[in-house]
Design a protein around this motif. Structure first.
Motif, PDB file in Angstrom:
ATOM      1  N   SER A  68       0.922  -1.284  -0.063  1.00 35.60           N
ATOM      2  CA  SER A  68       0.052   0.112  -0.038  1.00 35.60           C
ATOM      3  C   SER A  68       0.897   1.397   0.054  1.00 35.60           C
ATOM      4  O   SER A  68       0.638   2.096  -0.850  1.00 35.60           O
ATOM      5  CB  SER A  68      -0.956  -0.126   1.381  1.00 35.60           C
ATOM      6  N   ARG A  71       2.399   1.706  -3.378  1.00 36.84           N
ATOM      7  CA  ARG A  71       1.530   2.082  -4.472  1.00 36.84           C
ATOM      8  C   ARG A  71       1.342   3.507  -4.263  1.00 36.84           C
ATOM      9  O   ARG A  71       1.070   4.286  -5.311  1.00 36.84           O
ATOM     10  CB  ARG A  71       0.277   1.266  -4.383  1.00 36.84           C
ATOM     11  N   SER A  72       1.089   3.925  -2.965  1.00 34.95           N
ATOM     12  CA  SER A  72       0.811   5.522  -2.755  1.00 34.95           C
ATOM     13  C   SER A  72       2.101   6.315  -3.035  1.00 34.95           C
ATOM     14  O   SER A  72       1.885   7.572  -3.423  1.00 34.95           O
ATOM     15  CB  SER A  72       0.588   5.545  -1.176  1.00 34.95           C
ATOM     16  N   TRP A  73       3.259   5.826  -3.001  1.00 36.70           N
ATOM     17  CA  TRP A  73       4.456   6.612  -3.495  1.00 36.70           C
ATOM     18  C   TRP A  73       4.191   7.013  -5.076  1.00 36.70           C
ATOM     19  O   TRP A  73       4.906   7.991  -5.433  1.00 36.70           O
ATOM     20  CB  TRP A  73       5.736   6.054  -3.011  1.00 36.70           C
ATOM     21  N   ASN A 149      -1.618   8.749  10.047  1.00 32.16           N
ATOM     22  CA  ASN A 149      -2.135   7.853   9.004  1.00 32.16           C
ATOM     23  C   ASN A 149      -3.639   7.274   9.466  1.00 32.16           C
ATOM     24  O   ASN A 149      -3.768   6.876  10.477  1.00 32.16           O
ATOM     25  CB  ASN A 149      -1.158   6.879   8.879  1.00 32.16           C
TER      26      ASN A 149
END
Length: 156
Positions: A68, A71-73, A149
């Motif tokens: 996760s 992918r977010s980066w 977060n």
């Protein structure tokens, strides 16, 4: 008892973990951890790859968290796919491996410095500025409330 024998043989050669392979020499896990590799794939893409959840791979929270975050980066392709030890050897010989690491609840992230495949010793790059280190720092910052977060709630 089979895994104990292989772990003992691994330790005799100066290594700490066994890279478990499935049918067709497909990479499964490293020790009791998920295995991840950051490399340039055959298509020339920078990719973080790990084995897919096919019933033999531990669907851990740490694994999911790393995928996760990565992918977010949006800095490289993130893939859950099959690849073999032969793919790793070829990538090493071609200088396409950036890093490899194991991940799991206890260790969070552990960099892999070398792998022995048959008679070949593969040196795996390790860096203080690695994705593994970034993942470890990010997860710990979330755990300790340093970085906000949705995964955690700070209780005072």
């Amino acid at each position: 008892a089979g895994p104990i024998y292989h772990q003992r043989e691994c330790a005799k050669q100066g290594f700490q973990q066994v890279l478990w392979l499935g049918p067709g020499d497909v990479v499964d896990e490293v020790g009791a951890m998920n295995f991840m590799i950051l490399w340039k794939n055959e298509q020339g893409e920078r990719e973080l790859a790990t084995a897919p959840l096919d019933g033999t791979i531990l669907p851990g929270v740490t694994r999911d968290s790393i995928l996760s975050l990565a992918r977010s980066w949006g800095e490289f392709k993130v893939s859950e796919r099959r690849f073999t030890i032969h793919d790793i050897v070829k990538a090493s010989e071609e200088g396409r491996i950036e890093e490899a690491f194991g991940c799991g609840t206890a260790a969070i992230v552990t960099q892999i410095e070398a792998m022995k495949v048959g008679d070949k010793l593969l040196d795996i790059p390790c860096s203080d500025k690695s994705v593994a280190k970034r993942v470890l720092d990010t997860i710990q910052d979330i755990q300790y409330g340093i970085t906000e977060n949705d995964w955690s709630v700070v209780i005072q």
